[in-house]
Motif scaffolding. Structure first.
Motif, short mmCIF file in Angstrom:
data_model
loop_
_atom_site.label_atom_id
_atom_site.label_comp_id
_atom_site.label_asym_id
_atom_site.label_seq_id
_atom_site.Cartn_x
_atom_site.Cartn_y
_atom_site.Cartn_z
N MET A 138 0.84 -1.21 0.00
CA MET A 138 0.00 0.00 0.00
C MET A 138 0.87 1.26 0.00
O MET A 138 0.56 2.24 -0.68
CB MET A 138 -0.93 -0.02 1.22
N ASN A 139 1.96 1.21 0.76
CA ASN A 139 2.85 2.38 0.80
C ASN A 139 3.47 2.66 -0.57
O ASN A 139 3.66 3.82 -0.95
CB ASN A 139 3.94 2.17 1.83
N PHE A 140 3.76 1.60 -1.29
CA PHE A 140 4.31 1.77 -2.66
C PHE A 140 3.21 1.98 -3.70
O PHE A 140 3.47 2.04 -4.88
CB PHE A 140 5.16 0.56 -3.04
N ARG A 141 1.97 2.01 -3.24
CA ARG A 141 0.78 2.17 -4.11
C ARG A 141 0.65 1.03 -5.11
O ARG A 141 0.08 1.21 -6.19
CB ARG A 141 0.81 3.53 -4.85
N LEU A 142 1.19 -0.14 -4.72
CA LEU A 142 0.97 -1.33 -5.55
C LEU A 142 -0.38 -1.94 -5.21
O LEU A 142 -0.93 -2.75 -5.95
CB LEU A 142 2.08 -2.36 -5.30
N ALA A 143 -0.91 -1.58 -4.04
CA ALA A 143 -2.27 -1.97 -3.65
C ALA A 143 -2.96 -0.72 -3.13
O ALA A 143 -2.36 0.06 -2.39
CB ALA A 143 -2.22 -3.04 -2.56
#
Ligand SMILES: Cc1cc2nc3c(=O)[nH]c(=O)nc-3n(C[C@H](O)[C@H](O)[C@H](O)COP(=O)(O)OP(=O)(O)OC[C@H]3O[C@@H](n4cnc5c(N)ncnc54)[C@H](O)[C@@H]3O)c2cc1C
Length: 282
Positions: free
Chosen positions: A41-46
Motif C-alpha cells: 500500500m505504501n508503494f501504491r501497488l495496492a
C-alpha cells in the motif's frame, strides 16, 4: 510514501469478516499482520478502499498436532510462534517447518507476520508456500458460502495469486506429517532477504538408501513447484547430484534483477543437492 486513503474495519469474528468482504466487493482487503500488505500500500501497488482487520480473531491463532498426526496451524499464527513452538505443540517430525522459519525476514517481521498472510500473499519465494507445495498441505477457507478445503496443488495460481475468493478468509492450514528426513535451504544475497532460489526435499529413507522423495523449488516460476523429474531420479536410486541436475534441467526459471535464468539453474544444482544432504543428516 503513505498509502492511499482507506476505511478501516475491525472484524469481531470470521463470519462477520466474510460478510463484510462480500458486501464491500473488490474494493476491500483483509489485513492480518500487515507485513506485506502495508508495504504494497505504501508503494501504491495496492490501493484497497477498505481494510478488514482480522488481527484480533484469536480463534485463528492456534497450532497443534491432532490424533490423525496432522499439524493444524491457524491462519493468524505468527512465524515466530512456529519458530519457538515446544515439541509438544509442533509434534515430532515437523522440524523442517520449524527450521524453515529462520529463513523468513528478520525477527520483527516474524513476530508480526502470519502463516495465513504468507500463504494468501502467495509470493513464489515464500518459505511457507514452498513447504505447502512440498508436503501437500491443505488450506481451509471460509466464506459466505461455507467452508472448503483446497489442496496446495490447486491453491497457488501464479504470481501473488491464489484460489481464495475475494470474500473468503483462510482460516487454517493442515500439514500431513513429513517423512523423517526433510530439509529446506535457499540462497539470498543478504540474510533476511527473500530467496532468489529455494529448495526443499522430503526423503523416504532408512538412513542409507533413499526409496523415494519429493523435491520442490521456489523462485523458479510464478509459484513454488514440485519437480517430478528430480523425484524420479531419487525413486530410481540416483545420486543427489543427479537429482539436482535433473531439477535444473526440468525447470525454465525467469531472469530478473536478482539473477539470470542461467544463474538460477546454477543455484538449483547447488541447493537441491545441499537440501538432500541436510535431510539425510537429520
Ligand atoms: C523486509 C521484509 C522481509 C521479508 N522477508 C520474507 C522472507 O524472506 N520470506 C517470506 O516468506 N516472507 C518474507 N516477508 C513477508 C512476511 O513473511 C509476511 O509475514 C507475510 O508475507 C505475510 O504478512 P502478514 O501475515 O502480515 O499478512 P498481510 O501483510 O496482512 O497480508 C498479506 C496478504 O494476505 C492477505 N491475507 C492475510 N491474511 C489472510 C487470511 N487469513 N485470509 C485471506 N487473506 C489474507 C491480505 O489481504 C494481503 O493480500 C518479508 C517482509 C518484509 C517486510
Amino acid at each position: 510514501m503513505k498509502p492511499a486513503p482507506f476505511r478501516y474495519h475491525r472484524a469481531r469474528d470470521v463470519e462477520g469478516a466474510t460478510a463484510l468482504l462480500a458486501e464491500l466487493g473488490d474494493d476491500a482487503k483483509v489485513i492480518a499482520g500487515g507485513q506485506s500488505l502495508v508495504a504494497m500500500m505504501n508503494f501504491r501497488l495496492a490501493r484497497p478502499a477498505h481494510l478488514v482487520d482480522i488481527g484480533g480473531l484469536r480463534e485463528l491463532d492456534h497450532l497443534g498436532v491432532g490424533a490423525d498426526g496432522e499439524l493444524r496451524i491457524g491462519a493468524l499464527t505468527t512465524h515466530h510462534t512456529v519458530e519457538t513452538a515446544s515439541p509438544r505443540e509442533l509434534g515430532a517430525g515437523f522440524d523442517v517447518i520449524r527450521d524453515a522459519m529462520a529463513w523468513i525476514g528478520h525477527l520483527p517481521i516474524r513476530t508480526r507476520g502470519t502463516v495465513g498472510g504468507s500463504m494468501a500473499h502467495g509470493d513464489a519465494t515464500a518459505e511457507w508456500c514452498l513447504l505447502a507445495v512440498l508436503l501437500d498441505a491443505e488450506f481451509v477457507a471460509r466464506g459466505p458460502r461455507g467452508q472448503r478445503r483446497i489442496p496446495a496443488r490447486e491453491f497457488f495460481f501464479g504470481y501473488y495469486t491464489t484460489a481464495l475468493d475475494p470474500d473468503e478468509i483462510l482460516v487454517e492450514i493442515v500439514f500431513p506429517r513429513p517423512a523423517p528426513h526433510a530439509a529446506l535451504t535457499e540462497f539470498a544475497e543478504r540474510r533476511g532477504d527473500f530467496a532468489i532460489v529455494s529448495a526443499a526435499v522430503d526423503l523416504d529413507t532408512d538412513g542409507r538408501t533413499v526409496n523415494s522423495g519429493r523435491v520442490a523449488l521456489g523462485g523458479v516460476a510464478a509459484m513454488p513447484v514440485r519437480v517430478p523429474e528430480a523425484e524420479a531420479v531419487l525413486a530410481a536410486g540416483g545420486s543427489f547430484r543427479d537429482c539436482a541436475e535433473a531439477a535444473a534441467d526440468a525447470v525454465d526459471p525467469p531472469g530478473d534483477a536478482n539473477g539470470s535464468a542461467h544463474y538460477r539453474k546454477h543455484l538449483i544444482r547447488t541447493l537441491v543437492e545441499r537440501a538432500c544432504e541436510e535431510a539425510m543428516s537429520r
